[in-house]
Design a protein around this motif. Structure first.
Motif, PDB file in Angstrom:
ATOM      1  N   ALA A   1     -17.467 -41.134 -10.521  1.00 40.97           N
ATOM      2  CA  ALA A   1     -18.683 -40.357 -10.788  1.00 40.97           C
ATOM      3  C   ALA A   1     -18.403 -38.874 -10.945  1.00 40.97           C
ATOM      4  O   ALA A   1     -19.108 -38.180 -11.681  1.00 40.97           O
ATOM      5  CB  ALA A   1     -19.689 -40.583  -9.665  1.00 40.97           C
ATOM      6  N   THR A   2     -17.380 -38.372 -10.297  1.00 32.03           N
ATOM      7  CA  THR A   2     -17.053 -36.951 -10.360  1.00 32.03           C
ATOM      8  C   THR A   2     -16.777 -36.502 -11.792  1.00 32.03           C
ATOM      9  O   THR A   2     -17.101 -35.383 -12.176  1.00 32.03           O
ATOM     10  CB  THR A   2     -15.842 -36.645  -9.460  1.00 32.03           C
ATOM     11  OG1 THR A   2     -16.134 -37.138  -8.143  1.00 32.03           O
ATOM     12  CG2 THR A   2     -15.566 -35.167  -9.377  1.00 32.03           C
TER      13      THR A   2
ATOM     14  N   VAL B   1     -18.463 -33.205  -3.617  1.00 33.62           N
ATOM     15  CA  VAL B   1     -17.922 -32.027  -2.946  1.00 33.62           C
ATOM     16  C   VAL B   1     -17.069 -32.445  -1.741  1.00 33.62           C
ATOM     17  O   VAL B   1     -16.002 -31.875  -1.505  1.00 33.62           O
ATOM     18  CB  VAL B   1     -19.053 -31.066  -2.528  1.00 33.62           C
ATOM     19  CG1 VAL B   1     -18.552 -29.974  -1.611  1.00 33.62           C
ATOM     20  CG2 VAL B   1     -19.697 -30.459  -3.774  1.00 33.62           C
ATOM     21  N   GLN B   2     -17.511 -33.447  -0.996  1.00 31.23           N
ATOM     22  CA  GLN B   2     -16.757 -33.902   0.171  1.00 31.23           C
ATOM     23  C   GLN B   2     -15.416 -34.508  -0.202  1.00 31.23           C
ATOM     24  O   GLN B   2     -14.455 -34.416   0.550  1.00 31.23           O
ATOM     25  CB  GLN B   2     -17.576 -34.907   0.983  1.00 31.23           C
ATOM     26  CG  GLN B   2     -18.705 -34.260   1.743  1.00 31.23           C
ATOM     27  CD  GLN B   2     -19.609 -35.276   2.429  1.00 31.23           C
ATOM     28  OE1 GLN B   2     -19.541 -36.471   2.179  1.00 31.23           O
ATOM     29  NE2 GLN B   2     -20.483 -34.779   3.288  1.00 31.23           N
ATOM     30  N   ARG B   3     -15.351 -35.137  -1.382  1.00 32.84           N
ATOM     31  CA  ARG B   3     -14.089 -35.703  -1.848  1.00 32.84           C
ATOM     32  C   ARG B   3     -13.058 -34.627  -2.124  1.00 32.84           C
ATOM     33  O   ARG B   3     -11.868 -34.882  -2.138  1.00 32.84           O
ATOM     34  CB  ARG B   3     -14.305 -36.508  -3.132  1.00 32.84           C
ATOM     35  CG  ARG B   3     -14.632 -37.929  -2.893  1.00 32.84           C
ATOM     36  CD  ARG B   3     -14.506 -38.694  -4.183  1.00 32.84           C
ATOM     37  NE  ARG B   3     -15.671 -39.514  -4.330  1.00 32.84           N
ATOM     38  CZ  ARG B   3     -16.149 -39.958  -5.459  1.00 32.84           C
ATOM     39  NH1 ARG B   3     -15.560 -39.636  -6.594  1.00 32.84           N
ATOM     40  NH2 ARG B   3     -17.208 -40.712  -5.492  1.00 32.84           N
ATOM     41  N   GLY B   4     -13.552 -33.437  -2.419  1.00 27.74           N
ATOM     42  CA  GLY B   4     -12.635 -32.334  -2.719  1.00 27.74           C
ATOM     43  C   GLY B   4     -12.050 -32.462  -4.104  1.00 27.74           C
ATOM     44  O   GLY B   4     -12.625 -33.075  -4.993  1.00 27.74           O
ATOM     45  N   GLY B   5     -10.890 -31.902  -4.283  1.00 29.72           N
ATOM     46  CA  GLY B   5     -10.269 -31.907  -5.601  1.00 29.72           C
ATOM     47  C   GLY B   5     -10.776 -30.737  -6.416  1.00 29.72           C
ATOM     48  O   GLY B   5     -11.564 -29.915  -5.956  1.00 29.72           O
TER      49      GLY B   5
ATOM     50  N   ILE C   1     -28.783 -31.607 -13.827  1.00 34.95           N
ATOM     51  CA  ILE C   1     -29.279 -31.723 -12.466  1.00 34.95           C
ATOM     52  C   ILE C   1     -28.619 -32.946 -11.839  1.00 34.95           C
ATOM     53  O   ILE C   1     -28.556 -34.014 -12.459  1.00 34.95           O
ATOM     54  CB  ILE C   1     -30.819 -31.793 -12.410  1.00 34.95           C
ATOM     55  CG1 ILE C   1     -31.299 -31.667 -10.972  1.00 34.95           C
ATOM     56  CG2 ILE C   1     -31.351 -33.034 -13.093  1.00 34.95           C
ATOM     57  CD1 ILE C   1     -32.775 -31.341 -10.854  1.00 34.95           C
ATOM     58  N   VAL C   2     -28.100 -32.761 -10.650  1.00 39.07           N
ATOM     59  CA  VAL C   2     -27.346 -33.797  -9.957  1.00 39.07           C
ATOM     60  C   VAL C   2     -28.060 -34.121  -8.655  1.00 39.07           C
ATOM     61  O   VAL C   2     -28.488 -33.214  -7.930  1.00 39.07           O
ATOM     62  CB  VAL C   2     -25.900 -33.324  -9.666  1.00 39.07           C
ATOM     63  CG1 VAL C   2     -25.102 -34.394  -8.948  1.00 39.07           C
ATOM     64  CG2 VAL C   2     -25.205 -32.904 -10.966  1.00 39.07           C
ATOM     65  N   SER C   3     -28.174 -35.404  -8.361  1.00 38.28           N
ATOM     66  CA  SER C   3     -28.811 -35.806  -7.108  1.00 38.28           C
ATOM     67  C   SER C   3     -28.026 -35.256  -5.925  1.00 38.28           C
ATOM     68  O   SER C   3     -26.810 -35.046  -6.003  1.00 38.28           O
ATOM     69  CB  SER C   3     -28.902 -37.326  -7.016  1.00 38.28           C
ATOM     70  OG  SER C   3     -27.610 -37.898  -6.902  1.00 38.28           O
ATOM     71  N   ASP C   4     -28.720 -35.020  -4.845  1.00 36.92           N
ATOM     72  CA  ASP C   4     -28.079 -34.480  -3.642  1.00 36.92           C
ATOM     73  C   ASP C   4     -26.985 -35.410  -3.125  1.00 36.92           C
ATOM     74  O   ASP C   4     -25.915 -34.944  -2.726  1.00 36.92           O
ATOM     75  CB  ASP C   4     -29.126 -34.224  -2.558  1.00 36.92           C
ATOM     76  CG  ASP C   4     -28.549 -33.523  -1.347  1.00 36.92           C
ATOM     77  OD1 ASP C   4     -27.869 -32.492  -1.531  1.00 36.92           O
ATOM     78  OD2 ASP C   4     -28.760 -34.008  -0.218  1.00 36.92           O
ATOM     79  N   THR C   5     -27.243 -36.711  -3.145  1.00 31.07           N
ATOM     80  CA  THR C   5     -26.237 -37.642  -2.607  1.00 31.07           C
ATOM     81  C   THR C   5     -24.959 -37.638  -3.446  1.00 31.07           C
ATOM     82  O   THR C   5     -23.856 -37.625  -2.898  1.00 31.07           O
ATOM     83  CB  THR C   5     -26.790 -39.082  -2.531  1.00 31.07           C
ATOM     84  OG1 THR C   5     -27.248 -39.478  -3.821  1.00 31.07           O
ATOM     85  CG2 THR C   5     -27.910 -39.193  -1.519  1.00 31.07           C
ATOM     86  N   LEU C   6     -25.093 -37.610  -4.761  1.00 29.73           N
ATOM     87  CA  LEU C   6     -23.912 -37.589  -5.621  1.00 29.73           C
ATOM     88  C   LEU C   6     -23.167 -36.266  -5.489  1.00 29.73           C
ATOM     89  O   LEU C   6     -21.936 -36.239  -5.367  1.00 29.73           O
ATOM     90  CB  LEU C   6     -24.303 -37.842  -7.076  1.00 29.73           C
ATOM     91  CG  LEU C   6     -23.168 -37.802  -8.105  1.00 29.73           C
ATOM     92  CD1 LEU C   6     -22.028 -38.726  -7.726  1.00 29.73           C
ATOM     93  CD2 LEU C   6     -23.699 -38.145  -9.486  1.00 29.73           C
ATOM     94  N   TYR C   7     -23.887 -35.163  -5.500  1.00 26.62           N
ATOM     95  CA  TYR C   7     -23.259 -33.847  -5.359  1.00 26.62           C
ATOM     96  C   TYR C   7     -22.508 -33.748  -4.025  1.00 26.62           C
ATOM     97  O   TYR C   7     -21.349 -33.326  -3.989  1.00 26.62           O
ATOM     98  CB  TYR C   7     -24.329 -32.757  -5.451  1.00 26.62           C
ATOM     99  CG  TYR C   7     -23.810 -31.377  -5.138  1.00 26.62           C
ATOM    100  CD1 TYR C   7     -23.184 -30.616  -6.119  1.00 26.62           C
ATOM    101  CD2 TYR C   7     -23.940 -30.837  -3.865  1.00 26.62           C
ATOM    102  CE1 TYR C   7     -22.698 -29.344  -5.834  1.00 26.62           C
ATOM    103  CE2 TYR C   7     -23.458 -29.573  -3.575  1.00 26.62           C
ATOM    104  CZ  TYR C   7     -22.838 -28.832  -4.550  1.00 26.62           C
ATOM    105  OH  TYR C   7     -22.359 -27.581  -4.260  1.00 26.62           O
TER     106      TYR C   7
END
Length: 192
Positions: free
Chosen positions: A67-68, A154-158, A144-150
């Motif tokens: 998804a990223t 971000v948590q995945r990093g990279g 616009i990106v959903s909060d859960t996807l964003y």
């Protein structure tokens, strides 16, 4: 299946494209730019489930797509392609696009796809706060990106998602009340 979904809408399609010839041309350009952006991002355009919406399209990615890649990489490629197209376009054929990205479970029947996740995706796309932000910015592309996807991206990093490029936006649209989402806007260029 659990997947990433992208909803796209051509801004002011009905206001600017008054005849079927212009509508046909703008729709053709939309699909051309999307397929090019997907190729540039190494996303499988041909393997995606697509549902035409007249002035936009719903794209359901294959489940195995990260998804990223549907965030910054796709947005940057699409913004470049839109800028190139719009440099020589008339007001009627200029492509300005609102895009929403979300993920979740999707069901399929004889008529297409559906689920609470697809409903949320379209609430993001149609949210007045999103439309207002894109109008005020005057840019070719708003995502616009959903909060859960964003949050997950971000948590995945990279280095595929740059959090500082996004602005928090609160969404109120139909049954979706006070939902947090994240806004990415392409740079504004004055050569239109």
């Amino acid at each position: 299946m659990y997947t990433t979904m992208i909803a796209i809408d051509i801004v002011a399609f009905g206001q600017r494209c008054h005849d079927t010839h212009t509508q046909r041309r703008v729709r053709h350009e939309l699909y051309e730019r999307l397929s090019e952006a997907f190729a540039m991002t190494n996303l499988p355009w041909a393997a995606c489930h697509r549902e035409d919406r007249g002035d936009g399209v719903l794209i359901v990615m294959p489940a195995e797509v990260n998804a990223t890649h549907c965030l910054d990489p796709l947005a940057h490629h699409l913004a470049v392609l839109l800028r190139g197209h719009n440099r020589f376009a008339s007001d009627a054929t200029r492509l300005r696009i609102r895009t929403a990205v979300h993920h979740g479970y999707v069901e399929r029947d004889d008529h297409g796809v559906f689920s609470p996740a697809t409903v949320h995706l379209f609430r993001l796309l149609e949210a007045p706060a999103f439309k207002k932000a894109l109008q005020a910015a005057g840019t070719d592309l708003g995502v616009i990106v959903s909060d859960t996807l964003y949050t997950e991206a971000v948590q995945r990093g990279g280095n595929l998602v740059v959090p500082s490029a996004y602005k928090q936006l609160w969404i109120n649209c139909k049954e979706v009340r006070r939902a947090r989402a994240w806004l990415w806007l392409s740079p504004h260029h004055s050569d239109h």
